[in-house]
Design an enzyme around this catalytic site. Structure first.
Site, PDB file in Angstrom:
ATOM      1  N   LYS A  53      30.686  53.810  54.226  1.00  0.00           N
ATOM      2  CA  LYS A  53      31.565  53.025  55.100  1.00  0.00           C
ATOM      3  C   LYS A  53      32.952  53.660  55.097  1.00  0.00           C
ATOM      4  O   LYS A  53      33.427  54.115  54.044  1.00  0.00           O
ATOM      5  CB  LYS A  53      31.607  51.592  54.551  1.00  0.00           C
ATOM      6  CG  LYS A  53      32.329  50.573  55.399  1.00  0.00           C
ATOM      7  CD  LYS A  53      32.223  49.190  54.746  1.00  0.00           C
ATOM      8  CE  LYS A  53      32.866  48.090  55.534  1.00  0.00           C
ATOM      9  NZ  LYS A  53      32.649  46.749  54.912  1.00  0.00           N
ATOM     10  N   SER A 128      30.910  43.216  57.939  1.00  0.00           N
ATOM     11  CA  SER A 128      31.664  44.290  58.559  1.00  0.00           C
ATOM     12  C   SER A 128      31.074  45.687  58.360  1.00  0.00           C
ATOM     13  O   SER A 128      31.517  46.619  59.012  1.00  0.00           O
ATOM     14  CB  SER A 128      33.089  44.277  58.012  1.00  0.00           C
ATOM     15  OG  SER A 128      33.072  44.528  56.612  1.00  0.00           O
ATOM     16  N   SER A 152      29.628  41.175  53.802  1.00  0.00           N
ATOM     17  CA  SER A 152      29.611  42.343  54.691  1.00  0.00           C
ATOM     18  C   SER A 152      28.552  43.395  54.421  1.00  0.00           C
ATOM     19  O   SER A 152      28.402  44.313  55.221  1.00  0.00           O
ATOM     20  CB  SER A 152      30.981  43.018  54.686  1.00  0.00           C
ATOM     21  OG  SER A 152      31.840  42.322  55.536  1.00  0.00           O
TER      22      SER A 152
HETATM   23  N1  GLN Z   1      32.764  38.156  57.331  1.00  0.00           N
HETATM   24  C1  GLN Z   1      33.620  38.005  56.200  1.00  0.00           C
HETATM   25  C2  GLN Z   1      35.055  38.150  56.599  1.00  0.00           C
HETATM   26  O1  GLN Z   1      35.296  38.357  57.739  1.00  0.00           O
HETATM   27  C3  GLN Z   1      33.251  38.987  55.129  1.00  0.00           C
HETATM   28  C4  GLN Z   1      33.821  40.336  55.327  1.00  0.00           C
HETATM   29  C5  GLN Z   1      33.462  41.269  54.214  1.00  0.00           C
HETATM   30  O2  GLN Z   1      32.608  40.966  53.380  1.00  0.00           O
HETATM   31  N2  GLN Z   1      34.148  42.398  54.171  1.00  0.00           N
HETATM   32  O3  GLN Z   1      35.928  38.066  55.801  1.00  0.00           O
END
Ligand code: GLN
Length: 451
Positions: A53, A128, A152
């Site tokens: 990532k 994400s 994410s």
């Molecule tokens: N969807 C969650 C957020 O927007 C988790 C994001 C993540 O785990 N980086 O914070």
């Protein structure tokens, strides 16, 4: 380097071009096919092609976090988990698309445009870490790293039909991972089998003196033990049933029936504070993000806007131009909940809720070895369907954020598809540092459960 991996690296640009429309790989970073070429390293990941990532640093290459604010930034060092992959013989072929600074659940909040779901390009891949999930699901790479602050890795794994592990908080070094919410962030793994997930986990896990929150606990090697797996007690929780699509609930029920039939004990448990998880998570992570992202000020990193003649304007012009709307929303929310008049009302309260949720898991893992829940309440949703409605986007994280608040490990496992061909993922979680327990049950299901 074997001939096979050399030829896969050479063919990587062509493989990528075939999947161009999915936008899984950060467009303006050329495939890092050479990153492994000069490595003569042997190890458990030798011959494996991987992606990471793009919020993890790899020395000498850009790290964008899918943000305009990091335009032109080149990593001066390599993140510990990435270095461990290279040391274990892996070849890193790409850096993958993400929601800007890992804030989001759909990989639509990227300055490079959305990543698309390989099962239906009109749908989101989850986020994400959507780019890493898609890179693995399409076979572009064998395994990938993502980061999981509140789902994410797990949620995109479920949306794309692969395995996705969030380790125990502190298990994997955060050195070189661009911080979003430091008391939640964990580097996680995407793969197509339990075995591959475990192998990558074992390589990246373990103490790192460069991360003060990294845990000293030894990392055990996963060796499947069918007899042991067959004796687990698995918890199911009524709090993880609300708003779940019938086809996902059916699959959970079918897996429970299978586990009982196979001789495992299944026990109903209760996590009474689950409903407060989303609110606590978004207060605390926004607070931490507002502090972590203060460093992107136009002076030290990437983008700088200085059309006007004072320092204040340099900060505000750079940050207004550099951060996208979701990141700006979180910074403002975080600044608000930390402000003098509201700190006790929101931040301190959310910390108390975090403690209660942690205690919920403490009770549950006193009674059962693992907890089985849906990974997400819904199937992947249409691109554009939730971007204008942040609350709807946040609520989709309901089954992922509790484990992140508590810091326990959790993994999404693929369990077939719906009637119209969309993947279904279910989530296994266990007590602190019990990743190996999760791998045992995951392998047991992978081997014996057929949809
Ligand atoms: N969807 C969650 C957020 O927007 C988790 C994001 C993540 O785990 N980086 O914070």
């Amino acid at each position: 380097m074997t001939a096979e991996i050399r030829s896969r690296l050479e063919n990587f640009p062509a493989a990528l071009a075939e999947r161009q429309e999915l936008n899984a790989v950060i467009a303006d970073i050329p495939p890092l096919a050479l990153a492994g070429l000069d490595q003569a390293r042997r190890g458990p990941l030798e011959g494996r092609l991987m992606a990471v990532k793009d919020n993890l640093n790899l020395e000498g290459t850009p790290t964008t976090c899918a943000s305009r604010i990091l335009a032109g930034y080149i990593s001066p060092y390599t993140a510990t988990p990435v270095q461990r992959l290279l040391d274990a013989g892996a070849s890193i072929a790409a850096k993958t698309n993400l929601d800007e600074f890992a804030m989001g659940s759909s990989t639509e909040h990227s300055c490079f445009g959305p990543t698309r779901n390989p099962h239906d390009p009109e749908l989101v891949p989850g986020g994400s870490s959507g780019g890493s999930a898609v890179a693995v699901a399409t076979g572009l790479v064998d395994m990938a790293l993502g980061s999981d602050t509140g789902g994410s890795v797990r949620q995109p794994a479920a949306f794309c039909g692969v395995y996705g592990l969030k380790p125990t908080y502190g298990r994997v070094s955060r050195y070189g991972l661009v911080a979003f919410a430091s008391s939640f962030d964990q580097v996680g793994v995407f793969a197509t089998t339990t075995e591959d997930t475990a192998r990558v986990f074992e390589v990246i896990a373990g103490h790192d003196p460069l991360d003060s929150t990294s845990a000293p606990e030894p990392v055990t090697t996963f060796a499947y033990d069918a007899e042991r797996a067959g004796q687990f007690t698995v918890g199911i929780a009524p709090e993880y049933g609300e708003g779940v699509e019938p086809e996902i609930q059916d699959r959970l029920d079918s897996l429970v029936a299978f586990l009982k039939g196979a001789g495992l004990r299944v026990k109903e448990v209760s996590l009474p504070h689950t409903e407060y998880g989303i609110a606590a998570y978004y207060v605390l992570t926004a607070a931490e993000a507002s502090s972590n992202l203060a460093r992107f000020d136009g002076v030290r990193y990437g983008l700088r806007q200085h059309d006007r003649d004072d320092l204040e304007a340099l900060y505000s012009d750079t940050r207004s131009a550099g951060f996208g709307p979701e990141v700006q929303r979180r910074i403002m929310l975080g600044t608000y909940v930390l402000s003098a008049g509201y700190m006790d009302k929101y931040y301190t309260r959310a910390q108390r809720v975090r403690r209660l949720i942690k205690e919920d898991f403490g009770h549950v893992f006193g009674e059962v070895d693992l907890l089985l829940t849906p990974t997400a309440p819904t199937f992947p949703f249409p691109i554009g369907g939730r971007v204008e409605d942040p609350l709807a986007m946040y609520l989709g994280d309901v089954f992922n954020v509790p484990m992140s608040l508590a810091g326990v490990p959790a993994m999404s496992i693929p369990v077939g598809s719906s009637g119209n061909g969309l993947p279904v993922g279910l989530q296994l979680s266990a007590n602190y540092f019990q990743e190996e327990t999760i791998f045992q049950l995951s392998r047991f299901i992978e081997q014996n459960y057929s949809v």
